[in-house]
Design a protein around this motif. Structure first.
Motif, short mmCIF file in Angstrom:
data_model
loop_
_atom_site.label_atom_id
_atom_site.label_comp_id
_atom_site.label_asym_id
_atom_site.label_seq_id
_atom_site.Cartn_x
_atom_site.Cartn_y
_atom_site.Cartn_z
N UNK A 321 0.84 -1.19 0.00
CA UNK A 321 0.00 0.00 0.00
C UNK A 321 0.88 1.25 0.00
N UNK A 322 0.58 2.24 -0.84
CA UNK A 322 1.39 3.46 -0.87
C UNK A 322 1.14 4.33 0.35
N UNK A 323 2.15 5.15 0.68
CA UNK A 323 2.03 6.12 1.77
C UNK A 323 2.67 7.42 1.32
N UNK A 324 2.38 8.48 2.02
CA UNK A 324 2.89 9.79 1.62
C UNK A 324 4.37 9.97 1.83
N UNK A 325 4.99 9.12 2.66
CA UNK A 325 6.41 9.29 2.97
C UNK A 325 7.27 8.17 2.43
N UNK A 326 6.84 7.51 1.35
CA UNK A 326 7.60 6.38 0.81
C UNK A 326 9.02 6.77 0.42
N UNK A 327 9.17 7.90 -0.27
CA UNK A 327 10.49 8.34 -0.70
C UNK A 327 11.38 8.66 0.51
N UNK A 328 10.82 9.34 1.51
CA UNK A 328 11.59 9.70 2.71
C UNK A 328 12.03 8.45 3.46
N UNK A 329 11.15 7.46 3.58
CA UNK A 329 11.51 6.23 4.29
C UNK A 329 12.57 5.46 3.51
N UNK A 330 12.50 5.48 2.17
CA UNK A 330 13.50 4.79 1.36
C UNK A 330 14.88 5.40 1.58
#
Length: 452
Positions: A321-330
């Motif tokens: 499931x996508x989330x708004x902070x996917x890039x930041x967590x990556x």
């Protein structure tokens, strides 16, 4: 990757073989339980009926004990286990015959129908209960049907004997007083057919109930095994918290779809050269320790471990499931992985072993997600140009003398570009990616720049 435990999918071969093996064990347990029950009945018979005529029933018990022992032996092998149903059918018929047949050791001349007065029918339920321990509904039905049929055929034979009367005989119909009816009913040569048929009917009902219970038990076991396998497969890729949330779904990772995902590739630089001189056991042991630590870092940042790639791995953020902070967590995960690699290298240096450099590539963009594979092996896959670019960026670390290469697309998703998440990342010249017409703008964290 995840079988749908609630669907009507074909039973996996390994599960079918496991259930067959458990069924054979169940047959052995059923036979052992029958041996114990027969021993208990024989002991009761010795204590209650020490007379000579009871030897006939001791012989019957020994006969059925031998049949149960043969069942234990046959059930050990899959090929031989096919003969067990034949034994069970013979058991049912033979028990009915022996319970109805006159005892040859009884010297007094008694009507054959008198054998029904001893309530021997209850012994059918001991055998039926032991058959249920096999958890095979077919075997339970076979035994119940054989027992009821054998009993009814035996009753029919007794009813046709000239010295036997039933409620349909002339002597019964001609009794006009209550005393006459009672006398006819208590005649040792009398059979109350309705009562005997009722016993066979009850046996049939109990058989159906036990067969239904056995079938349900097998279905429950199958569902539990498939569900546990699904949870195990999910646990290989997802943090435990996500496994708990997704395992109950029919499609834990969702249907095939297109979705924006952050993709991380990580690989050890120089690991192949190290393997040439090191012992295979130490190489595998160190690699397991390294990948185990990297796995924990990925899960700690809410990532999905897509796969191990020899001495590296691929992880995604925004799956399932996508989330708004996917890039930041990556990006945070990439930094944490580099910090963990530094701690591992410090341990290696203390042992006098060479350090190994970790290279990471990060990109974000649309991917195609879904189950791919065959009926024998199904895995959840993330496919598309975004995956290819992330892999190329990881390889680019060598050319740029960098530990981490991040696409500008991912950096732009972090907001205004300020804050600690971009510390040490420097913009580089746009690079060409095979298969892409336009070059990709990237940021790099050089080898000599601290992670934090």
């Amino acid at each position: 990757m995840t079988p749908r435990a609630g669907s009507a999918e074909p039973m996996p071969e390994a599960l079918r073989l496991a259930l067959d093996q458990e069924s054979r064990r169940g047959l052995q347990i059923a036979a052992i339980a029958r041996l114990i029950a027969l021993a208990a009945v024989d002991l009761w018979l010795i204590l209650v009926y020490p007379e000579r005529w009871s030897l006939f029933y001791h012989a019957i018990i020994i006969l059925f004990g031998l049949a149960a022992a043969a069942q234990v032996v046959l059930a050990r092998q899959a090929a031989s286990a096919r003969l067990v149903p034949v034994l069970i059918v013979l058991d049912g018929f033979l028990l009915a015959l022996l319970l109805i047949a006159p005892n040859p050791l009884v010297e007094a001349a008694v009507p054959p129908a008198l054998a029904l007065r001893y309530d021997n029918f209850v012994f059918f339920f001991i055998f039926l209960g032991s058959a249920a321990l096999s958890t095979s509904p077919v075997l339970v039905l076979l035994y119940g049907a054989a027992s009821a049929t054998g009993w009814l055929l035996g009753i029919a034979w007794l009813a046709m004997l000239p010295e036997t009367s039933t409620e349909y005989s002339d002597i019964y119909r001609e009794a006009t007083t209550a005393r006459g009816l009672v006398a006819a009913f208590l005649d040792p040569g009398h059979i109350h057919l309705a009562s005997e048929i009722k016993q066979a009917f009850v046996l049939g009902v109990v058989t159906l109930l036990l067969a239904a219970a056995a079938a349900r038990a097998r279905r429950v076991v199958r569902r539990q095994v498939l569900a546990e396998r699904a949870r195990t497969n999910l646990a290989r890729h997802l943090p435990q918290t996500m496994v708990d949330a997704l395992a109950g779904r029919d499609e834990p990772l969702g249907a095939v779809r297109r979705q924006t995902v952050a993709v991380l590739f990580a690989d050890l630089k120089g690991f192949t050269a190290m393997c040439e001189d090191a012992r295979p056991e130490s190489v595998i042991a160190w690699l397991r320790a390294f990948l185990g630590r990297m796995e924990r870092v990925v899960f700690a940042h809410g990532g999905t471990l897509d796969k191990f790639l020899g001495d590296g791995l691929m992880a995604t953020f925004g799956t399932p499931e996508p989330a708004g902070d996917d890039a930041a967590r990556a990006l945070a995960c990439a930094r944490a992985m580099l910090a963990e690699a530094d701690r591992l290298n410090a341990e290696r240096r203390r042992r006098g072993e060479p350090a190994l450099d970790l290279a990471i590539g990060l990109h974000v963009g649309p991917v195609v997600m879904g189950d791919v594979g065959s009926e024998r092996r199904l895995e959840f896959a993330v496919l598309g140009d975004t995956v290819n670019v992330a892999s190329r960026l990881e390889h680019l670390c060598r050319a740029l003398a960098a530990r981490l290469v991040v696409s500008a697309d991912l950096v732009e998703r972090l907001g205004d570009g300020s804050g600690p998440s971009l510390h040490g990342l420097e913009p580089q010249d746009a690079v060409a990616i095979p298969g892409r017409s336009a070059p990709v703008r990237v940021f790099a964290l050089k080898d000599d720049v601290p992670v934090s």
